[in-house]
Design a protein around this motif. Structure first.
Motif, mmCIF file in Angstrom:
data_model
loop_
_atom_site.group_PDB
_atom_site.id
_atom_site.type_symbol
_atom_site.label_atom_id
_atom_site.label_comp_id
_atom_site.label_asym_id
_atom_site.label_seq_id
_atom_site.Cartn_x
_atom_site.Cartn_y
_atom_site.Cartn_z
ATOM 1 N N SER A 402 0.744 -1.092 0.005
ATOM 2 C CA SER A 402 0.150 -0.120 -0.167
ATOM 3 C C SER A 402 0.906 1.252 -0.034
ATOM 4 O O SER A 402 1.939 1.271 0.348
ATOM 5 N N LEU A 403 0.071 2.308 -0.239
ATOM 6 C CA LEU A 403 0.965 3.555 -0.304
ATOM 7 C C LEU A 403 1.344 3.965 1.077
ATOM 8 O O LEU A 403 0.718 3.887 2.020
ATOM 9 N N ILE A 404 2.696 4.691 1.127
ATOM 10 C CA ILE A 404 3.213 5.124 2.348
ATOM 11 C C ILE A 404 3.009 6.367 2.459
ATOM 12 O O ILE A 404 3.626 7.339 1.692
ATOM 13 N N ALA A 405 2.399 6.995 3.571
ATOM 14 C CA ALA A 405 2.211 8.446 3.620
ATOM 15 C C ALA A 405 3.095 8.981 4.627
ATOM 16 O O ALA A 405 2.719 8.311 5.752
ATOM 17 N N PRO A 406 3.788 9.939 4.429
ATOM 18 C CA PRO A 406 4.882 10.198 5.454
ATOM 19 C C PRO A 406 4.132 10.896 6.576
ATOM 20 O O PRO A 406 4.458 10.917 7.662
ATOM 21 N N THR A 407 2.831 11.242 6.559
ATOM 22 C CA THR A 407 1.975 11.896 7.800
ATOM 23 C C THR A 407 1.838 10.691 8.731
ATOM 24 O O THR A 407 1.795 10.846 9.811
#
Length: 799
Positions: A402-407
């Motif tokens: 899945s996408l890794i969100a920096p937040t």
């Protein structure tokens, strides 16, 4: 078909410094339906993400069975990917290359060394086009015989590689469309792999058997003998085995040839000379073909020949740039960026704030409304196409990252280390209001970080040689900071010296260096960096220091094709030249080679006709002085004696070219010196040209000393002592043992003028004064991972 090499007994000592792994082999029992047909086994093809978030190589494809594994293509980064996602390389039985080039086989040397490190009994078969023999011959210059397992060449237009009770794998050669008088060059022959699983016999029908008077006990005996009863009389219809194509069609010229290959006719749904019953149905086609070729009329027409196939486009899908294949490394990078963005700029794979809600392009929208393209899908890392059991036949996205969100990463960090908020604020102050006073450069208990009060003995101040330094003078980027083999957190050795408009240099070039450049600068920025490379210096012949070199050189040649340019200068041990010379029979590297022995102090003195001390400088310069250099070299007490250069005339001309490169880059000399590690191992010093500052005329030397080794490897303390002996203004520790994946433990004296390197860390020469101040906060960031024993901490220093 030609057998290129044999299997040799593995000698652990010969592979010293090579990649290592220790994963046991395990076997599973097959289950069948009584006819030898596999029914309950697991089988699938899966996209492995080498290059799929950086586009530096073609992705690898795994064909998985319970008792055997096939890997198609071994691009750089495969080992890091497999370590991240717990894929066992120890269970690979076959390696199949679609082409023999750096894009498809850049990770092969490291993989072979890893497999050899597992001990005796490995039996990996390597298949590839006839050009593979050139790659094998080149690798023999640095890979032990134990690692050169069974290598076989595909010379027939169609050849069956494997045919067992699970699968038949065939290879079909694909050449470019040849005009009269033209010649097929090395690397232009491609291989299409056809993987055909065997059919599953239909289920036994007891009612029909009873009608024929067959009992369970005698049914097989009668059927096998063929007495009056045909198997179809008592069994349901057989289930055809799935068929998978793996296609690498590198150019439109290949696509033109592909369209008219008669050897594939039996797989086309529109083939007029066969009945529907005899046509083999292809279930899945994995396209390793570039997007520009996929959209060509010839390739699209070829795709139209398959009615039922699921087309998976693995040739560099844009969406994978947003999803890093190395989540562990990406998470560490996000944390470091939060703490100190000045030293840890946001890597391209973390620049996702504007992408999180962006719609992903479909094949149709990106390439136009063409039928087969619209039916195809872009590959994703770890995407599967299930082949067995039959009930699960088809796409499987359950393992796709899945996408890794920096937040999300930062939120997790703040929960784990709440005081990191204040720490990041304190770190930012070092850049806002730099001071030369001891008080302002002290990390105190009031900072809420919890470290003891430390002072840096005035080292925060600029030395005179750094006065009026500009931020576009020099930047040091650590592309790889680990040793031995790539790992989840650290890639292997490479340091990028960015001289901005004056060009750039590379000090060592381990596997995955190109991918790291793209993670740091993005595709366009990395391409510019490679174009502007003036020189590559290699310390020694261990694979973790040079296995990424040919990928960099071949890309540079491609980027500058049709543009008048000078060959790049490669400086390294003579054994490296033997490898590069052999490899150039496969791909054009457009390089010149200079032996490290020809860049030692004595060689420079002879070249310039100068008997004076090579490191003359003013007394107020705190850089590497003549006495300091001598002390440094004495610290490497058992440094080997080196043989004389083979051709002094050629060396003189190349030194002249090197001098010109260094002068244009604002440097005066690149000095190699022998170190004790392995035969023909070297360290390096970069000596900058003279510059004017407020203190008057002075010689500025930013001593970049790589592989400064007191023994075969140095401990933390020894590395710092070497830097001190060189009178280095700052010491940056790199090349960490993989036993210390994130951060080593440093004693209290290490903080005085030392910092720790991490992958993608970027240090501008103007920021050197601030480095020791950052170290306590790095310790805070990794306080859970800090180790307590550094007695065997194998790292080298870059003072």
């Amino acid at each position: 078909m030609e057998n290129v090499s044999k299997t040799f007994k593995f000698n652990q000592s010969r592979a010293k410094g090579s990649y290592n792994s220790h994963e046991p082999k395990k076997n599973k029992l097959r289950q069948n339906n009584g006819h030898g047909d596999v029914v309950n086994t697991t089988a699938y093809v899966q996209i492995l993400g080498t290059g799929m978030d950086t586009h530096d190589t073609l992705p690898s494809v795994l064909l998985f069975f319970d008792n055997q594994r096939f890997i198609f293509n071994v691009g750089e980064g495969l080992q890091r990917f497999c370590a991240e996602h717990k894929i066992k390389l120890s269970k690979i039985d076959y390696v199949c290359l679609s082409r023999a080039c750096s894009e498809t086989a850049g990770g092969l040397p490291g993989l072979l060394l890893t497999l050899a490190g597992m001990g005796e009994g490995m039996s990996v078969n390597i298949w590839g086009p006839s050009d593979l023999k050139l790659l094998v011959e080149a690798m023999k210059s640095f890979i032990p015989h134990a690692a050169m397992v069974h290598t076989k060449l595909i010379s027939d237009d169609r050849h069956v590689l494997v045919d067992n009770n699970a699968v038949k794998v065939s290879a079909i050669l694909l050449r470019p469309h040849i005009l009269d008088g033209s010649h097929v060059k090395p690397c232009e022959i491609s291989v299409i792999y056809v993987c055909e699983l065997h059919e599953i016999r239909g289920k036994f029908n007891k009612e029909k058997a009873d009608a024929f008077g067959l009992t369970v006990r005698e049914k097989y005996r009668i059927l096998q003998r063929g007495d009056s009863v045909h198997p179809s009389d008592v069994f349901g219809p057989s289930i055809p085995g799935p068929i998978v194509f793996i296609v690498d069609c590198p150019t439109e010229s290949h696509a033109q040839e592909l369209l008219f290959m008669e050897s594939l006719n039996g797989y086309y749904s529109d083939f007029s000379d066969s009945s529907p019953q005899s046509t083999k149905v292809v279930n899945c086609i994995i396209h390793l073909t570039p997007a520009s070729v996929v959209s060509s009329p010839s390739y699209e027409k070829w795709m139209q020949k398959f009615d039922s196939a699921q087309h998976i486009r693995a040739g560099h899908a844009l969406k994978n740039v947003e999803i890093p294949i190395l989540k562990s490394s990406a998470r560490v990078a996000a944390r470091l960026n939060y703490l100190c963005p000045q030293l840890f700029p946001t890597p391209t794979f973390l620049s996702l704030r504007d992408r999180n809600n962006a719609a992903q392009p479909s094949a149709a929208s990106s390439e136009g409304p063409v039928s087969k393209l619209s039916q195809s899908i872009f590959a994703e890392n770890l995407l599967k196409f299930n082949l067995r059991p039959h009930a699960r036949l088809g796409l499987d996205k359950s393992n796709v990252p899945s996408l890794i969100a920096p937040t999300d990463v930062i939120s997790e960090l703040l929960l784990e280390i709440p005081e990191i908020v204040d720490a990041a604020q304190h770190v930012s102050e070092f850049w806002k209001e730099p001071s030369e006073t001891k008080e302002d450069t002290t990390v105190t208990q009031d900072s809420k970080v919890g470290f003891e009060d430390r002072s840096f003995d005035g080292n925060y101040a600029f030395p005179s040689c750094l006065e009026n330094i500009q931020r576009d003078d020099l930047e040091v980027v650590f592309l790889g900071t680990g040793s031995s083999q790539p790992s989840k957190y650290r890639n292997v050795s490479s340091i990028y010296i960015n001289l901005f408009s004056k060009g750039s240099l590379l000090l060592d070039c381990g596997e995955g260096t190109l991918a790291q450049l793209k993670r740091r600068y993005g595709k366009e920025g990395a391409d510019n960096a490679v174009r502007n490379l003036r020189c590559v210096w290699i310390s020694h012949i261990h694979a973790d220091h040079h296995a990424g070199l040919v990928r960099i050189l071949t890309l540079r040649q491609d980027l500058l094709r049709g543009v008048l340019h000078e060959p790049i200068l490669v400086i390294g041990p003579m054994q490296l030249k033997r490898f590069l010379d052999e490899y150039q029979r496969l791909e054009d590297l457009h390089m010149q080679f200079l032996d490290c022995r020809d860049t030692v102090v004595a060689s420079w003195n002879a070249f310039e006709g100068d008997t004076a001390d090579i490191n003359h400088r003013t007394t107020n310069n705190p850089g590497l002085s003549s006495s300091a250099e001598e002390s440094f070299l004495k610290h490497c007490s058992k440094r080997p004696k080196l043989s004389e250069s083979v051709d002094n005339g050629v060396a003189f001309l190349l030194l002249k070219s090197l001098k010109k490169i260094l002068r244009e880059a604002g440097l005066d000399r690149l000095i190699s010196f022998p170190v004790v590690h392995c035969p023909e191992a070297f360290g390096v010093v970069l000596k900058a040209a003279e510059r004017n500052n407020s203190a008057g005329e002075a010689t500025f030397e930013d001593g970049m000393v790589g592989e400064a080794i007191a023994r075969n490897h140095s401990t933390t303390k020894e590395a710092i002592e070497v830097g001190d002996s060189a009178d280095a203004y700052r010491i940056i520790l790199t090349h960490f043992s993989q036993r210390y994946p994130k951060i080593p433990s440093l004693d209290e004296i290490s903080i005085q003028k030392t910092c720790i390197a991490f992958d993608l860390m970027s240090i501008n020469v103007a920021d050197l004064p601030m480095l020791p101040n950052v170290l306590p906060y790095l310790k805070l960031l990794f306080k859970k991972e800090m180790t307590t024993d550094t007695s065997d901490d194998a790292i080298n220093a870059t003072p």
